[in-house]
Design a protein around this motif. Structure first.
Motif, short mmCIF file in Angstrom:
data_model
loop_
_atom_site.label_atom_id
_atom_site.label_comp_id
_atom_site.label_asym_id
_atom_site.label_seq_id
_atom_site.Cartn_x
_atom_site.Cartn_y
_atom_site.Cartn_z
N ALA A 58 -2.97 -8.31 6.35
CA ALA A 58 -2.64 -6.89 6.52
C ALA A 58 -2.99 -6.39 7.91
N ALA A 59 -4.04 -6.91 8.49
CA ALA A 59 -4.45 -6.45 9.83
C ALA A 59 -3.45 -6.87 10.90
N LEU A 60 -2.61 -7.86 10.63
CA LEU A 60 -1.66 -8.35 11.61
C LEU A 60 -0.27 -7.73 11.49
N LYS A 89 10.66 0.07 19.64
CA LYS A 89 9.58 -0.88 19.34
C LYS A 89 10.24 -2.11 18.74
N SER A 90 10.02 -3.28 19.34
CA SER A 90 10.77 -4.45 18.89
C SER A 90 9.90 -5.64 18.49
N ASP A 91 8.58 -5.58 18.63
CA ASP A 91 7.72 -6.70 18.26
C ASP A 91 7.41 -6.64 16.77
N ASP A 92 7.81 -7.65 16.01
CA ASP A 92 7.57 -7.66 14.58
C ASP A 92 6.75 -8.89 14.21
N THR A 93 5.43 -8.74 14.18
CA THR A 93 4.51 -9.83 13.91
C THR A 93 4.77 -10.46 12.56
N TRP A 94 5.09 -9.65 11.54
CA TRP A 94 5.31 -10.13 10.18
C TRP A 94 6.42 -11.18 10.15
N GLY A 118 0.43 -6.75 2.68
CA GLY A 118 -0.01 -7.65 3.75
C GLY A 118 -0.36 -9.02 3.24
N GLU A 119 0.29 -9.48 2.17
CA GLU A 119 -0.03 -10.78 1.59
C GLU A 119 1.16 -11.74 1.66
N ILE A 120 0.84 -12.99 1.93
CA ILE A 120 1.84 -14.05 1.96
C ILE A 120 1.37 -15.16 1.04
N TYR A 121 2.25 -15.60 0.14
CA TYR A 121 1.98 -16.72 -0.76
C TYR A 121 2.92 -17.86 -0.36
N ALA A 122 2.41 -19.08 -0.37
CA ALA A 122 3.23 -20.23 -0.03
C ALA A 122 2.97 -21.35 -1.04
N ILE A 147 -8.15 -6.89 20.93
CA ILE A 147 -7.91 -5.49 20.63
C ILE A 147 -6.40 -5.31 20.57
N LEU A 148 -5.91 -4.88 19.42
CA LEU A 148 -4.48 -4.68 19.26
C LEU A 148 -4.13 -3.26 19.66
#
Length: 191
Positions: A58-60, A89-94, A118-122, A147-148
């Motif tokens: 979630a923090a990312l 704004k064009s940066d999409d970390t997700w 903010g969760e990913i399951y694999a 620092i983001l």
């Protein structure tokens, strides 16, 4: 005990070991076979051809790509003119995280994500999941040392008839600066 039908219990593996723990032995067998092999508390050995991982990132999570072009006529003191504001704004970390995981897990991997939480399951081959987990842990660890900053670049243009300067409080008072919901901006002055 095989946990799924893809496990071949007749598989023969040659290993040379000397003075290692059970944990190290099962890790060695896992690396040779590609299976997840573990010793349960009730002294049962379980073998699986697939494994799963969950990451809370979630923090990312950054905002999705946002583009907004706002314009209109405003009054600049006694002189009239027009102005516009372009917010991008064009940066999409997700999306970059998901692309990286797909690359590591390959075609046989399954990824389920919940951006809101903010969760990913694999789900995938155990050895590929180990590699994916190491990659995700490095990203999570490095993000905690940085620092983001979220920076907005504003492009301002005004027409003739405006005076010098920009009324910045007009940006903040007319909408959400961080998103795309700015409805009207007040740029009564030329830059």
């Amino acid at each position: 005990m095989a946990e799924d039908a893809q496990v071949n219990l007749d598989l023969t593996v040659d290993v040379a070991i000397d003075n290692i723990t059970y944990k190290e032995y099962f890790e060695l067998l896992s690396s040779k076979t590609g299976y997840r092999i573990s010793l349960k508390n009730d002294n049962k050995i379980t073998i699986s051809s697939a494994d799963y991982k969950r990451w809370n990132v979630a923090a990312l999570v950054s905002l999705p790509e946002v583009k907004s072009d706002i314009g209109g006529n405003v009054k600049a003191g006694s002189a009239g003119g027009s102005s516009s504001l372009k917010f991008e704004k064009s940066d999409d970390t997700w999306e970059k995280l998901l692309e990286g995981l797909k690359e590591i897990l390959g075609k046989s991997g399954v990824i389920v994500d919940n951006r809101r939480l903010g969760e990913i399951y694999a789900l995938g081959e155990p050895q590929k999941l180990i590699a994916a987990d190491k990659w995700m842990q490095r990203i999570i660890a490095s993000s905690q040392r940085q620092i983001l900053l979220d920076v907005a670049v504003l492009e301002v243009s005004v027409s003739d008839g405006a005076t010098n300067g920009i009324d910045w409080k007009g940006i903040y008072n007319t909408g959400s600066f961080a998103g795309s919901s700015i409805e009207q901006s007040a740029f009564p002055n030329k830059h």
